[in-house]
Motif scaffolding. Structure first.
Motif, PDB file in Angstrom:
ATOM      1  N   ARG A  14      62.406  24.333  51.286  1.00 51.87           N
ATOM      2  CA  ARG A  14      61.257  24.008  52.122  1.00 51.87           C
ATOM      3  C   ARG A  14      60.282  23.166  51.313  1.00 51.87           C
ATOM      4  O   ARG A  14      60.482  22.914  50.119  1.00 51.87           O
ATOM      5  N   VAL A  15      59.234  22.701  51.965  1.00 50.50           N
ATOM      6  CA  VAL A  15      58.242  21.867  51.297  1.00 50.50           C
ATOM      7  C   VAL A  15      57.717  22.598  50.068  1.00 50.50           C
ATOM      8  O   VAL A  15      57.227  23.719  50.156  1.00 50.50           O
ATOM      9  N   GLY A  16      57.851  21.975  48.900  1.00 53.24           N
ATOM     10  CA  GLY A  16      57.352  22.551  47.654  1.00 53.24           C
ATOM     11  C   GLY A  16      58.334  23.440  46.927  1.00 53.24           C
ATOM     12  O   GLY A  16      58.033  23.922  45.835  1.00 53.24           O
ATOM     13  N   GLU A  17      59.530  23.677  47.489  1.00 43.64           N
ATOM     14  CA  GLU A  17      60.516  24.546  46.857  1.00 43.64           C
ATOM     15  C   GLU A  17      61.509  23.739  46.022  1.00 43.64           C
ATOM     16  O   GLU A  17      61.727  22.553  46.271  1.00 43.64           O
ATOM     17  N   TYR A  18      62.135  24.399  45.060  1.00 46.55           N
ATOM     18  CA  TYR A  18      63.169  23.779  44.239  1.00 46.55           C
ATOM     19  C   TYR A  18      64.131  24.863  43.764  1.00 46.55           C
ATOM     20  O   TYR A  18      63.795  26.047  43.720  1.00 46.55           O
ATOM     21  N   ASP A  19      65.360  24.458  43.430  1.00 48.68           N
ATOM     22  CA  ASP A  19      66.402  25.378  42.986  1.00 48.68           C
ATOM     23  C   ASP A  19      66.694  25.182  41.504  1.00 48.68           C
ATOM     24  O   ASP A  19      66.642  24.053  40.995  1.00 48.68           O
ATOM     25  N   VAL A  20      67.014  26.279  40.840  1.00 44.70           N
ATOM     26  CA  VAL A  20      67.515  26.224  39.468  1.00 44.70           C
ATOM     27  C   VAL A  20      68.722  27.146  39.375  1.00 44.70           C
ATOM     28  O   VAL A  20      68.861  28.098  40.157  1.00 44.70           O
ATOM     29  N   VAL A  21      69.619  26.847  38.453  1.00 44.53           N
ATOM     30  CA  VAL A  21      70.760  27.712  38.160  1.00 44.53           C
ATOM     31  C   VAL A  21      70.616  28.149  36.712  1.00 44.53           C
ATOM     32  O   VAL A  21      70.653  27.315  35.806  1.00 44.53           O
ATOM     33  N   VAL A  22      70.412  29.432  36.501  1.00 42.34           N
ATOM     34  CA  VAL A  22      70.159  29.946  35.152  1.00 42.34           C
ATOM     35  C   VAL A  22      71.061  31.144  34.894  1.00 42.34           C
ATOM     36  O   VAL A  22      71.462  31.849  35.830  1.00 42.34           O
ATOM     37  N   PRO A  23      71.379  31.415  33.634  1.00 36.44           N
ATOM     38  CA  PRO A  23      72.201  32.582  33.322  1.00 36.44           C
ATOM     39  C   PRO A  23      71.345  33.845  33.238  1.00 36.44           C
ATOM     40  O   PRO A  23      70.181  33.800  32.829  1.00 36.44           O
ATOM     41  N   LYS A  24      71.937  34.955  33.644  1.00 28.44           N
ATOM     42  CA  LYS A  24      71.302  36.238  33.364  1.00 28.44           C
ATOM     43  C   LYS A  24      71.873  36.723  32.037  1.00 28.44           C
ATOM     44  O   LYS A  24      73.018  37.148  31.951  1.00 28.44           O
ATOM     45  N   LEU A  25      71.070  36.640  31.007  1.00 25.68           N
ATOM     46  CA  LEU A  25      71.498  36.986  29.664  1.00 25.68           C
ATOM     47  C   LEU A  25      71.528  38.504  29.485  1.00 25.68           C
ATOM     48  O   LEU A  25      70.976  39.245  30.314  1.00 25.68           O
ATOM     49  N   PRO A  26      72.158  38.997  28.420  1.00 26.91           N
ATOM     50  CA  PRO A  26      72.104  40.443  28.155  1.00 26.91           C
ATOM     51  C   PRO A  26      70.682  40.968  28.053  1.00 26.91           C
ATOM     52  O   PRO A  26      70.426  42.141  28.331  1.00 26.91           O
ATOM     53  N   THR A  27      69.743  40.083  27.688  1.00 28.17           N
ATOM     54  CA  THR A  27      68.335  40.471  27.600  1.00 28.17           C
ATOM     55  C   THR A  27      67.546  40.088  28.846  1.00 28.17           C
ATOM     56  O   THR A  27      66.307  40.142  28.847  1.00 28.17           O
ATOM     57  N   GLY A  28      68.241  39.701  29.904  1.00 23.20           N
ATOM     58  CA  GLY A  28      67.573  39.385  31.164  1.00 23.20           C
ATOM     59  C   GLY A  28      67.319  37.904  31.340  1.00 23.20           C
ATOM     60  O   GLY A  28      67.941  37.054  30.703  1.00 23.20           O
ATOM     61  N   PHE A  29      66.348  37.575  32.215  1.00 28.36           N
ATOM     62  CA  PHE A  29      66.011  36.182  32.496  1.00 28.36           C
ATOM     63  C   PHE A  29      64.873  35.667  31.618  1.00 28.36           C
ATOM     64  O   PHE A  29      64.508  34.496  31.703  1.00 28.36           O
ATOM     65  N   HIS A  30      64.267  36.545  30.834  1.00 25.28           N
ATOM     66  CA  HIS A  30      63.157  36.166  29.950  1.00 25.28           C
ATOM     67  C   HIS A  30      61.968  35.640  30.748  1.00 25.28           C
ATOM     68  O   HIS A  30      61.251  34.745  30.308  1.00 25.28           O
ATOM     69  N   LEU A  31      61.782  36.207  31.935  1.00 28.73           N
ATOM     70  CA  LEU A  31      60.632  35.895  32.780  1.00 28.73           C
ATOM     71  C   LEU A  31      59.799  37.155  32.962  1.00 28.73           C
ATOM     72  O   LEU A  31      60.350  38.246  33.167  1.00 28.73           O
ATOM     73  N   ASN A  32      58.486  37.013  32.893  1.00 25.98           N
ATOM     74  CA  ASN A  32      57.580  38.098  33.268  1.00 25.98           C
ATOM     75  C   ASN A  32      57.063  37.788  34.672  1.00 25.98           C
ATOM     76  O   ASN A  32      56.547  36.694  34.916  1.00 25.98           O
ATOM     77  N   ILE A  33      57.216  38.725  35.584  1.00 23.17           N
ATOM     78  CA  ILE A  33      56.824  38.497  36.970  1.00 23.17           C
ATOM     79  C   ILE A  33      55.820  39.565  37.399  1.00 23.17           C
ATOM     80  O   ILE A  33      55.743  40.637  36.805  1.00 23.17           O
ATOM     81  N   HIS A  34      55.058  39.240  38.426  1.00 18.78           N
ATOM     82  CA  HIS A  34      54.116  40.212  38.971  1.00 18.78           C
ATOM     83  C   HIS A  34      54.024  40.051  40.481  1.00 18.78           C
ATOM     84  O   HIS A  34      54.456  39.038  41.050  1.00 18.78           O
ATOM     85  N   ASP A  35      53.463  41.060  41.125  1.00 14.60           N
ATOM     86  CA  ASP A  35      53.300  41.081  42.576  1.00 14.60           C
ATOM     87  C   ASP A  35      51.882  40.638  42.904  1.00 14.60           C
ATOM     88  O   ASP A  35      50.914  41.291  42.518  1.00 14.60           O
ATOM     89  N   GLU A  36      51.760  39.524  43.618  1.00 18.68           N
ATOM     90  CA  GLU A  36      50.450  39.034  44.037  1.00 18.68           C
ATOM     91  C   GLU A  36      50.402  38.968  45.556  1.00 18.68           C
ATOM     92  O   GLU A  36      50.891  38.025  46.173  1.00 18.68           O
ATOM     93  N   GLU A  37      49.853  40.006  46.168  1.00 20.25           N
ATOM     94  CA  GLU A  37      49.726  40.081  47.621  1.00 20.25           C
ATOM     95  C   GLU A  37      51.065  39.863  48.319  1.00 20.25           C
ATOM     96  O   GLU A  37      51.159  39.139  49.304  1.00 20.25           O
TER      97      GLU A  37
END
Length: 336
Positions: A14-37
């Motif tokens: 959709r408008v403003g969206e983009y795709d990436v293909v990344v590996p899920k490593l044994p240590t995860g995705f190395h992303l910190n995420i949070h819930d915002e509303e």
């Protein structure tokens, strides 16, 4: 070695969206995420053990971008813990398709949305976000035009302790149906300038009445990202900009914001759009499909963080001070 999944289906970004293909490593995705509303946002990145940037950062994921799909599945209506469980259930060592929405553009669908339809009160789930256009969703074999609105969080915090005031919920306000996807996108762009009028005229079944003036101000958007530029071209079809950049640029400079005159609430449907309001469109058959659902529990490979970011849509405290006095809401509702 990992395995690359098949392309995640026919759903275009959709408008403003983009795709990436990344590996899920044994240590995860190395992303910190949070819930915002209800939005799953990227808070920060963790470097690899040798100090190199993680694959998601290299792939172009940015701070505060919103996760919208995982291997083709929409996560917009899933709760934060459900998204973490979905990510945790993915095989370590595998490659994963992740779709993100650029920072500065609000995700349209949220968990727990109240569906408001002009002629039907039995719909309880938003349409499928399978169109590349904002405000256009799949419902059966038709394209549904809808505006997604969210209550101002400062006002929500003020009334949290008031049992006499209904807890505000995010709204999915249906405007009409059409078999033509592009026409639906044009209709959405037009109706972004008459949101206040729609809020004034609608009966909301979860409230059992029309909205009060302070409630309308609580949902009134500061801006809505449109699909097309003034010359009729689709924002992400500008060859001079990378995919998604035009929409992100629009969100930053706000050329797609509703004109100030729209706040008066005097907007009206134009003739070429009014067909969406005909009773025949409202009576079309609907396919009651829900894109939500649960998922198996597992370690997601993400770290969650609380968000203290401010919202673009604010209500000055003075504007709701009188309304939030004890008994004022009930008296106003009785008067309405």
């Amino acid at each position: 070695r990992g395995t690359r999944p098949r392309p995640p289906g026919p759903w275009p970004p959709r408008v403003g969206e983009y795709d990436v293909v990344v590996p899920k490593l044994p240590t995860g995705f190395h992303l910190n995420i949070h819930d915002e509303e209800g939005q799953v946002k990227v808070a920060s990145f963790r470097p690899m053990q040798d100090g190199r940037p993680c694959p998601s950062l290299v792939a172009g994921v940015g701070d505060f971008d919103t996760l919208s799909r995982v291997n083709g599945r929409s996560v917009a209506t899933l709760r934060f813990n459900e998204v973490c469980e979905l990510l945790g259930a993915l095989d370590k060592g595998s490659f994963v398709y992740l779709r993100f929405l650029r920072a500065g553009i609000r995700q349209e669908l949220r968990p727990g949305m109240v569906v408001n339809h002009p002629t039907r009160d039995d719909l309880d789930s938003p349409g499928e976000p399978s169109s590349k256009y904002r405000g256009v969703f799949k419902r059966g074999d038709q394209w549904e035009v809808a505006v997604s609105l969210y209550p101002d969080k400062r006002t929500v915090a003020q009334i949290a302790s008031r049992p006499d005031i209904p807890h505000p919920m995010p709204l999915y306000m249906v405007l009409g149906l059409t078999p033509d996807e592009r026409q639906a996108a044009l209709a959405y762009d037009h109706y972004t300038s008459s949101v206040v009028y729609q809020l004034q005229q609608r009966h909301f079944h979860h409230l059992g009445r029309r909205m009060l003036p302070w409630e309308i101000r609580m949902y009134q958007p500061s801006s809505l990202v449109k699909n097309f530029v003034s010359n009729g071209g689709f924002y992400d079809e500008d060859p001079s900009l990378p995919a998604g950049a035009a929409a992100a640029q629009q969100a930053g400079s706000r050329p797609g914001a509703a004109p100030k005159s729209a706040k008066s609430g005097r907007g009206r449907p134009r003739d070429h759009v009014a067909a969406l309001w005909k009773k025949g469109a409202g009576d079309s058959d609907y396919d009651e499909s829900d894109g939500g659902g649960g998922s198996d529990s597992a370690d997601s490979g993400f770290e969650s963080q609380d968000s203290d970011e401010s919202d673009d849509e604010r209500l000055e405290e003075a504007e709701v001070e009188d309304v939030l006095k004890p008994g004022a809401a009930a008296a106003a509702a009785a008067a309405a």
